[in-house]
Design an enzyme around this catalytic site. Structure first.
Site, mmCIF file in Angstrom:
data_model
loop_
_atom_site.group_PDB
_atom_site.id
_atom_site.type_symbol
_atom_site.label_atom_id
_atom_site.label_comp_id
_atom_site.label_asym_id
_atom_site.label_seq_id
_atom_site.Cartn_x
_atom_site.Cartn_y
_atom_site.Cartn_z
ATOM 1 C CE1 TYR A 164 5.362 -9.221 4.237
ATOM 2 C CE2 TYR A 164 4.153 -12.182 4.164
ATOM 3 C CZ TYR A 164 4.659 -10.983 5.107
ATOM 4 O OH TYR A 164 3.242 -10.175 5.789
ATOM 5 C CE LYS B 265 -4.085 2.320 4.278
ATOM 6 N NZ LYS B 265 -5.034 2.926 5.596
ATOM 7 C CG ASP C 105 -8.053 0.951 7.146
ATOM 8 O OD1 ASP C 105 -8.834 0.435 5.082
ATOM 9 O OD2 ASP C 105 -7.952 2.325 7.249
ATOM 10 C CG ASP D 91 1.292 -13.278 6.668
ATOM 11 O OD1 ASP D 91 0.446 -14.385 7.406
ATOM 12 O OD2 ASP D 91 2.531 -12.852 7.114
ATOM 13 C CG ASP E 112 -2.052 -15.951 10.340
ATOM 14 O OD1 ASP E 112 -2.858 -16.750 10.059
ATOM 15 O OD2 ASP E 112 -1.184 -16.079 11.498
#
Ligand code: NAD
Length: 356
Positions: free
Chosen positions: A142, A190, A222, A246, A250
Protein backbone atom coordinates in the site's frame (compact mmCIF):
# COMPACT_ATOMS: atom_id res chain seq x y z
CA UNK A 1 -1.35 5.81 38.66
CA UNK A 2 -2.01 9.18 36.98
CA UNK A 3 -2.77 9.10 33.26
CA UNK A 4 -3.83 11.76 30.79
CA UNK A 5 -6.22 10.53 28.10
CA UNK A 6 -7.10 12.51 24.97
CA UNK A 7 -10.73 11.79 24.17
CA UNK A 8 -12.16 12.20 20.68
CA UNK A 9 -15.95 11.92 20.56
CA UNK A 10 -16.07 12.72 16.86
CA UNK A 11 -19.26 12.48 14.83
CA UNK A 12 -22.48 10.46 14.61
CA UNK A 13 -22.71 7.98 17.48
CA UNK A 14 -19.11 8.86 18.52
CA UNK A 15 -19.98 11.20 21.44
CA UNK A 16 -22.65 8.78 22.79
CA UNK A 17 -20.39 5.72 22.87
CA UNK A 18 -17.34 7.60 24.12
CA UNK A 19 -19.21 8.99 27.12
CA UNK A 20 -20.13 5.45 28.20
CA UNK A 21 -16.48 4.41 27.95
CA UNK A 22 -15.49 7.42 30.07
CA UNK A 23 -17.99 6.45 32.77
CA UNK A 24 -16.40 2.99 32.85
CA UNK A 25 -12.90 4.48 33.11
CA UNK A 26 -14.02 6.73 35.98
CA UNK A 27 -15.38 3.77 37.91
CA UNK A 28 -12.14 1.84 37.29
CA UNK A 29 -10.16 4.83 38.58
CA UNK A 30 -12.15 4.93 41.80
CA UNK A 31 -12.10 1.15 42.32
CA UNK A 32 -8.37 0.72 41.68
CA UNK A 33 -6.99 4.03 42.98
CA UNK A 34 -5.98 5.69 39.71
CA UNK A 35 -6.49 9.23 38.46
CA UNK A 36 -7.44 9.71 34.82
CA UNK A 37 -7.61 13.22 33.42
CA UNK A 38 -9.23 13.86 30.07
CA UNK A 39 -8.37 16.27 27.27
CA UNK A 40 -11.36 16.80 25.00
CA UNK A 41 -10.30 16.74 21.34
CA UNK A 42 -12.49 17.92 18.46
CA UNK A 43 -11.65 15.95 15.35
CA UNK A 44 -13.57 15.00 12.20
CA UNK A 45 -16.72 16.61 10.85
CA UNK A 46 -17.41 18.53 14.07
CA UNK A 47 -13.96 20.17 13.77
CA UNK A 48 -14.56 20.96 10.09
CA UNK A 49 -17.80 22.74 11.05
CA UNK A 50 -16.12 24.74 13.81
CA UNK A 51 -12.57 25.35 12.56
CA UNK A 52 -12.69 24.44 8.83
CA UNK A 53 -10.04 21.84 9.63
CA UNK A 54 -10.66 18.17 10.58
CA UNK A 55 -7.71 18.21 13.01
CA UNK A 56 -6.59 21.70 14.07
CA UNK A 57 -3.00 21.99 15.38
CA UNK A 58 -4.11 22.60 18.97
CA UNK A 59 -6.21 19.40 18.90
CA UNK A 60 -3.31 17.38 17.53
CA UNK A 61 -1.05 18.79 20.25
CA UNK A 62 -3.50 17.59 22.92
CA UNK A 63 -3.31 14.06 21.47
CA UNK A 64 0.47 14.05 21.27
CA UNK A 65 0.80 15.26 24.86
CA UNK A 66 -1.53 12.61 26.26
CA UNK A 67 -0.55 9.17 27.53
CA UNK A 68 -3.04 7.67 25.07
CA UNK A 69 -5.92 8.57 22.79
CA UNK A 70 -9.43 7.10 22.97
CA UNK A 71 -11.70 7.74 20.03
CA UNK A 72 -15.35 7.15 19.04
CA UNK A 73 -15.71 7.58 15.27
CA UNK A 74 -15.58 10.32 12.67
CA UNK A 75 -17.34 11.13 9.41
CA UNK A 76 -20.83 11.14 8.00
CA UNK A 77 -22.87 12.05 4.92
CA UNK A 78 -22.92 15.75 5.86
CA UNK A 79 -19.21 16.05 4.98
CA UNK A 80 -19.07 13.64 2.02
CA UNK A 81 -18.95 16.32 -0.69
CA UNK A 82 -16.01 18.26 0.79
CA UNK A 83 -12.61 18.46 -0.90
CA UNK A 84 -9.92 15.96 0.24
CA UNK A 85 -8.22 18.02 2.93
CA UNK A 86 -11.48 18.94 4.60
CA UNK A 87 -12.80 15.41 4.84
CA UNK A 88 -13.20 14.09 8.39
CA UNK A 89 -11.12 10.94 7.66
CA UNK A 90 -8.20 13.18 6.76
CA UNK A 91 -8.06 14.19 10.43
CA UNK A 92 -7.75 10.54 11.45
CA UNK A 93 -5.06 9.84 8.85
CA UNK A 94 -3.11 12.90 10.05
CA UNK A 95 -3.44 11.79 13.65
CA UNK A 96 -2.17 8.28 12.85
CA UNK A 97 0.74 9.78 10.92
CA UNK A 98 1.67 12.22 13.69
CA UNK A 99 1.43 9.51 16.36
CA UNK A 100 3.66 7.32 14.15
CA UNK A 101 1.54 4.24 14.76
CA UNK A 102 2.68 1.37 12.55
CA UNK A 103 0.81 -1.49 14.15
CA UNK A 104 -2.92 -2.06 14.02
CA UNK A 105 -4.20 -4.61 16.50
CA UNK A 106 -7.64 -6.11 16.31
CA UNK A 107 -8.98 -8.82 18.55
CA UNK A 108 -11.62 -11.18 17.22
CA UNK A 109 -13.43 -12.79 20.07
CA UNK A 110 -16.67 -14.65 20.17
CA UNK A 111 -18.55 -14.04 23.35
CA UNK A 112 -20.19 -17.39 24.10
CA UNK A 113 -23.44 -15.53 24.83
CA UNK A 114 -23.45 -14.22 21.23
CA UNK A 115 -22.29 -17.42 19.54
CA UNK A 116 -25.50 -17.52 17.47
CA UNK A 117 -24.47 -14.31 15.65
CA UNK A 118 -21.41 -15.98 14.11
CA UNK A 119 -21.80 -17.25 10.56
CA UNK A 120 -19.64 -20.27 11.50
CA UNK A 121 -21.08 -23.65 12.47
CA UNK A 122 -21.87 -24.15 16.16
CA UNK A 123 -19.39 -27.03 16.46
CA UNK A 124 -16.58 -24.66 15.41
CA UNK A 125 -17.73 -21.70 17.54
CA UNK A 126 -18.12 -23.91 20.61
CA UNK A 127 -14.35 -24.51 20.64
CA UNK A 128 -13.98 -20.80 21.50
CA UNK A 129 -12.57 -17.97 19.39
CA UNK A 130 -10.31 -15.38 20.95
CA UNK A 131 -7.50 -14.17 18.72
CA UNK A 132 -5.67 -10.96 17.93
CA UNK A 133 -4.40 -9.82 14.54
CA UNK A 134 -1.35 -7.57 14.62
CA UNK A 135 -1.13 -5.89 11.22
CA UNK A 136 1.77 -3.82 9.89
CA UNK A 137 0.19 -0.49 8.98
CA UNK A 138 2.66 1.78 7.21
CA UNK A 139 4.67 -0.38 4.78
CA UNK A 140 4.34 -3.01 2.08
CA UNK A 141 2.26 -2.89 -1.07
CA UNK A 142 0.00 0.00 0.00
CA UNK A 143 2.95 2.33 0.52
CA UNK A 144 5.20 1.20 -2.34
CA UNK A 145 5.49 2.97 -5.68
CA UNK A 146 2.37 2.76 -7.85
CA UNK A 147 2.73 3.31 -11.59
CA UNK A 148 0.50 2.86 -14.61
CA UNK A 149 1.65 3.21 -18.19
CA UNK A 150 -0.31 2.94 -21.42
CA UNK A 151 2.47 2.14 -23.93
CA UNK A 152 3.24 -0.24 -25.57
CA UNK A 153 0.19 -1.66 -23.81
CA UNK A 154 -1.60 -0.73 -20.56
CA UNK A 155 0.40 -1.94 -17.57
CA UNK A 156 0.19 -1.21 -13.83
CA UNK A 157 2.84 -1.90 -11.20
CA UNK A 158 2.59 -1.76 -7.39
CA UNK A 159 5.81 -2.24 -5.48
CA UNK A 160 5.90 -4.27 -2.26
CA UNK A 161 8.89 -3.36 -0.15
CA UNK A 162 9.89 -4.00 3.46
CA UNK A 163 12.95 -2.80 5.29
CA UNK A 164 14.42 -4.94 8.04
CA UNK A 165 13.55 -2.34 10.72
CA UNK A 166 9.90 -2.26 9.64
CA UNK A 167 9.59 -6.03 10.03
CA UNK A 168 11.54 -6.09 13.24
CA UNK A 169 9.43 -3.49 15.07
CA UNK A 170 6.06 -5.02 14.09
CA UNK A 171 7.23 -8.50 15.03
CA UNK A 172 8.26 -7.20 18.45
CA UNK A 173 4.72 -5.89 18.94
CA UNK A 174 3.50 -9.37 17.98
CA UNK A 175 5.73 -11.04 20.58
CA UNK A 176 4.89 -8.48 23.29
CA UNK A 177 1.17 -8.93 22.59
CA UNK A 178 1.45 -12.72 22.74
CA UNK A 179 3.29 -12.38 26.04
CA UNK A 180 0.31 -10.48 27.48
CA UNK A 181 -2.10 -13.12 26.17
CA UNK A 182 -1.67 -16.90 25.87
CA UNK A 183 1.94 -16.87 24.69
CA UNK A 184 1.46 -18.09 21.11
CA UNK A 185 2.39 -16.16 17.98
CA UNK A 186 1.66 -17.21 14.40
CA UNK A 187 3.62 -15.32 11.76
CA UNK A 188 1.74 -15.24 8.46
CA UNK A 189 3.57 -14.80 5.15
CA UNK A 190 3.82 -15.99 1.55
CA UNK A 191 7.42 -17.14 1.76
CA UNK A 192 6.97 -19.76 -0.97
CA UNK A 193 6.63 -16.88 -3.46
CA UNK A 194 7.65 -13.48 -2.10
CA UNK A 195 11.11 -12.16 -1.20
CA UNK A 196 9.56 -9.76 1.33
CA UNK A 197 8.04 -12.77 3.08
CA UNK A 198 11.34 -14.66 3.12
CA UNK A 199 12.99 -11.66 4.78
CA UNK A 200 10.03 -11.41 7.16
CA UNK A 201 10.37 -15.07 8.16
CA UNK A 202 14.11 -14.80 8.75
CA UNK A 203 13.67 -11.76 11.00
CA UNK A 204 10.73 -13.08 13.00
CA UNK A 205 12.71 -16.25 13.81
CA UNK A 206 15.76 -14.23 14.81
CA UNK A 207 13.68 -12.08 17.19
CA UNK A 208 11.96 -15.13 18.64
CA UNK A 209 15.23 -16.00 20.39
CA UNK A 210 14.59 -12.98 22.63
CA UNK A 211 11.15 -14.33 23.52
CA UNK A 212 11.69 -17.93 24.66
CA UNK A 213 8.39 -17.77 26.57
CA UNK A 214 6.43 -17.21 23.31
CA UNK A 215 5.79 -20.17 21.00
CA UNK A 216 6.29 -19.11 17.36
CA UNK A 217 4.75 -20.85 14.35
CA UNK A 218 4.63 -19.87 10.65
CA UNK A 219 1.70 -20.15 8.29
CA UNK A 220 1.20 -19.27 4.64
CA UNK A 221 -1.43 -16.58 4.15
CA UNK A 222 -3.69 -18.71 1.93
CA UNK A 223 -3.71 -21.45 4.54
CA UNK A 224 -4.38 -18.88 7.29
CA UNK A 225 -7.45 -17.57 5.43
CA UNK A 226 -8.76 -21.16 5.39
CA UNK A 227 -7.84 -21.97 8.98
CA UNK A 228 -9.64 -18.84 10.24
CA UNK A 229 -12.96 -20.32 9.12
CA UNK A 230 -12.06 -23.98 9.69
CA UNK A 231 -10.71 -23.73 13.23
CA UNK A 232 -10.08 -20.20 14.55
CA UNK A 233 -9.64 -21.60 18.08
CA UNK A 234 -6.07 -22.59 17.13
CA UNK A 235 -4.92 -18.93 17.05
CA UNK A 236 -3.79 -16.65 19.84
CA UNK A 237 -1.87 -13.79 18.11
CA UNK A 238 -1.29 -13.48 14.36
CA UNK A 239 1.37 -11.06 13.11
CA UNK A 240 1.48 -10.17 9.44
CA UNK A 241 2.25 -7.53 6.82
CA UNK A 242 -0.10 -4.76 5.74
CA UNK A 243 -2.18 -6.24 2.91
CA UNK A 244 -2.43 -9.75 4.35
CA UNK A 245 -3.47 -8.16 7.66
CA UNK A 246 -6.07 -5.96 5.98
CA UNK A 247 -7.80 -8.98 4.49
CA UNK A 248 -7.37 -11.39 7.41
CA UNK A 249 -8.53 -8.87 10.03
CA UNK A 250 -11.79 -8.22 8.15
CA UNK A 251 -12.31 -11.97 7.80
CA UNK A 252 -11.67 -12.43 11.52
CA UNK A 253 -14.12 -9.62 12.45
CA UNK A 254 -16.78 -11.21 10.26
CA UNK A 255 -16.64 -14.54 12.07
CA UNK A 256 -17.51 -12.88 15.37
CA UNK A 257 -20.81 -11.66 13.93
CA UNK A 258 -21.09 -8.22 15.55
CA UNK A 259 -19.33 -5.07 14.43
CA UNK A 260 -20.48 -3.11 17.50
CA UNK A 261 -18.47 -5.33 19.87
CA UNK A 262 -14.97 -5.09 18.39
CA UNK A 263 -12.25 -2.76 19.73
CA UNK A 264 -8.87 -1.97 18.18
CA UNK A 265 -5.58 -0.33 18.98
CA UNK A 266 -2.88 1.30 16.89
CA UNK A 267 0.59 1.39 18.38
CA UNK A 268 4.04 2.66 17.48
CA UNK A 269 7.21 2.94 19.52
CA UNK A 270 6.62 3.58 23.19
CA UNK A 271 3.40 2.97 25.04
CA UNK A 272 1.11 5.66 23.67
CA UNK A 273 -1.65 4.24 21.48
CA UNK A 274 -4.79 5.16 19.59
CA UNK A 275 -7.79 3.11 20.68
CA UNK A 276 -11.10 2.96 18.80
CA UNK A 277 -13.93 0.58 17.94
CA UNK A 278 -13.67 -0.86 14.43
CA UNK A 279 -17.05 0.46 13.32
CA UNK A 280 -17.81 3.91 11.89
CA UNK A 281 -20.02 6.78 13.07
CA UNK A 282 -23.31 4.98 12.22
CA UNK A 283 -25.15 8.17 11.17
CA UNK A 284 -28.35 6.14 10.65
CA UNK A 285 -28.77 5.67 14.42
CA UNK A 286 -26.89 8.73 15.77
CA UNK A 287 -28.48 10.76 18.57
CA UNK A 288 -31.14 8.13 19.27
CA UNK A 289 -29.51 6.26 22.18
CA UNK A 290 -29.49 3.10 20.04
CA UNK A 291 -25.73 2.51 19.58
CA UNK A 292 -23.81 -0.34 21.13
CA UNK A 293 -21.02 1.23 23.23
CA UNK A 294 -19.26 -2.09 23.97
CA UNK A 295 -16.66 -1.81 21.16
CA UNK A 296 -15.59 1.52 22.66
CA UNK A 297 -15.69 0.26 26.25
CA UNK A 298 -13.50 -2.69 25.21
CA UNK A 299 -11.17 -0.24 23.41
CA UNK A 300 -10.75 1.52 26.76
CA UNK A 301 -9.95 -1.88 28.31
CA UNK A 302 -7.30 -2.46 25.61
CA UNK A 303 -5.81 0.94 26.42
CA UNK A 304 -5.49 -0.03 30.07
CA UNK A 305 -3.91 -3.39 29.19
CA UNK A 306 -1.52 -2.41 26.40
CA UNK A 307 -0.63 1.24 27.10
CA UNK A 308 -0.98 1.54 30.88
CA UNK A 309 -0.03 -2.01 31.90
CA UNK A 310 -3.22 -2.35 33.95
CA UNK A 311 -4.13 -5.97 33.24
CA UNK A 312 -6.42 -6.57 36.19
CA UNK A 313 -8.38 -3.39 35.46
CA UNK A 314 -8.79 -4.48 31.81
CA UNK A 315 -9.88 -7.95 32.98
CA UNK A 316 -12.46 -6.31 35.24
CA UNK A 317 -14.02 -4.41 32.31
CA UNK A 318 -14.12 -7.54 30.14
CA UNK A 319 -15.72 -9.50 32.99
CA UNK A 320 -18.35 -6.76 33.45
CA UNK A 321 -19.21 -6.90 29.73
CA UNK A 322 -19.50 -10.70 30.03
CA UNK A 323 -21.79 -10.33 33.05
CA UNK A 324 -23.98 -7.81 31.18
CA UNK A 325 -24.43 -10.38 28.39
CA UNK A 326 -24.89 -13.27 30.84
CA UNK A 327 -27.74 -11.38 32.47
CA UNK A 328 -29.58 -11.32 29.16
CA UNK A 329 -29.15 -7.66 28.20
CA UNK A 330 -28.56 -6.71 24.57
CA UNK A 331 -28.34 -3.54 22.54
CA UNK A 332 -30.44 -3.46 19.39
CA UNK A 333 -27.64 -4.63 17.05
CA UNK A 334 -27.07 -7.86 19.00
CA UNK A 335 -30.67 -8.41 20.11
CA UNK A 336 -32.11 -11.92 19.97
CA UNK A 337 -35.27 -13.61 21.15
CA UNK A 338 -35.84 -13.79 24.89
CA UNK A 339 -33.24 -11.10 25.68
CA UNK A 340 -33.86 -7.64 27.16
CA UNK A 341 -33.12 -4.74 24.80
CA UNK A 342 -31.46 -1.65 26.22
CA UNK A 343 -30.20 1.63 24.77
CA UNK A 344 -26.67 2.99 24.72
CA UNK A 345 -26.67 4.80 28.06
CA UNK A 346 -28.52 2.01 29.92
CA UNK A 347 -25.98 -0.44 28.50
CA UNK A 348 -23.18 1.69 29.97
CA UNK A 349 -25.00 1.88 33.31
CA UNK A 350 -25.55 -1.89 33.51
CA UNK A 351 -21.87 -2.56 32.74
CA UNK A 352 -20.88 -0.04 35.43
CA UNK A 353 -23.05 -1.86 37.98
CA UNK A 354 -21.16 -5.08 37.16
CA UNK A 355 -17.68 -3.62 37.51
CA UNK A 356 -15.77 -4.77 40.54
P1 NAD B 1 -20.64 2.11 10.14
O1 NAD B 1 -19.74 1.16 10.83
O2 NAD B 1 -20.75 3.47 10.73
O3 NAD B 1 -22.12 1.49 10.09
C1 NAD B 1 -22.44 0.27 9.42
C2 NAD B 1 -23.75 -0.30 10.03
O4 NAD B 1 -23.46 -0.83 11.32
C3 NAD B 1 -24.83 0.75 10.22
O5 NAD B 1 -26.10 0.16 9.99
C4 NAD B 1 -24.73 1.14 11.67
O6 NAD B 1 -25.93 1.57 12.26
C5 NAD B 1 -24.24 -0.17 12.31
N1 NAD B 1 -23.37 0.10 13.46
C6 NAD B 1 -22.08 0.51 13.43
N2 NAD B 1 -21.61 0.67 14.67
C7 NAD B 1 -22.62 0.36 15.50
C8 NAD B 1 -22.77 0.34 16.92
N3 NAD B 1 -21.77 0.69 17.74
N4 NAD B 1 -23.96 0.00 17.43
C9 NAD B 1 -24.97 -0.36 16.65
N5 NAD B 1 -24.91 -0.38 15.31
C10 NAD B 1 -23.75 -0.01 14.75
O7 NAD B 1 -20.18 2.17 8.61
P2 NAD B 1 -20.66 3.13 7.43
O8 NAD B 1 -22.13 3.34 7.53
O9 NAD B 1 -20.06 2.56 6.23
O10 NAD B 1 -19.93 4.52 7.71
C11 NAD B 1 -20.55 5.66 8.33
C12 NAD B 1 -19.53 6.77 8.47
O11 NAD B 1 -18.48 6.35 9.34
C13 NAD B 1 -18.85 7.13 7.14
O12 NAD B 1 -18.75 8.54 7.07
C14 NAD B 1 -17.49 6.49 7.24
O13 NAD B 1 -16.51 7.21 6.50
C15 NAD B 1 -17.22 6.60 8.72
N6 NAD B 1 -16.25 5.61 9.24
C16 NAD B 1 -15.43 6.05 10.23
C17 NAD B 1 -14.53 5.17 10.80
C18 NAD B 1 -13.65 5.68 11.91
O14 NAD B 1 -13.93 6.73 12.46
N7 NAD B 1 -12.59 4.98 12.26
C19 NAD B 1 -14.47 3.84 10.38
C20 NAD B 1 -15.36 3.42 9.40
C21 NAD B 1 -16.25 4.31 8.84
Amino acid sequence: MDKKIAVIGGDGIGPEIISQAQRVLEKIASLYGHRFTYEEVEMGGCAVDRYQDPLPGEMLRRCLEADSVLMGAVGGPKWNGLPGDLRPEKGLLRLRGAMKVYSNNRPAKIWPQLAGASPLKEEIVSRGIDLMIVRELTGGLYFGEHTTKQEPEPQAVDVMSYHEYEIERICRIGFETARKRRGRLCSVDKSNVLDTSRLWKKIVHRISEEYPDVELTDMLVDNCAMQLVKDPSQFDVIVTENMFGDILSDEASMITGSIGMIPSSSLGDGTRGLYEPIHGSAPDIAGQDRANPIGTILSAAMMLRYSFNMAKEADAIERAVGAFLDDGYRTEDIMSEGMRQVGCSRCGELILERLE
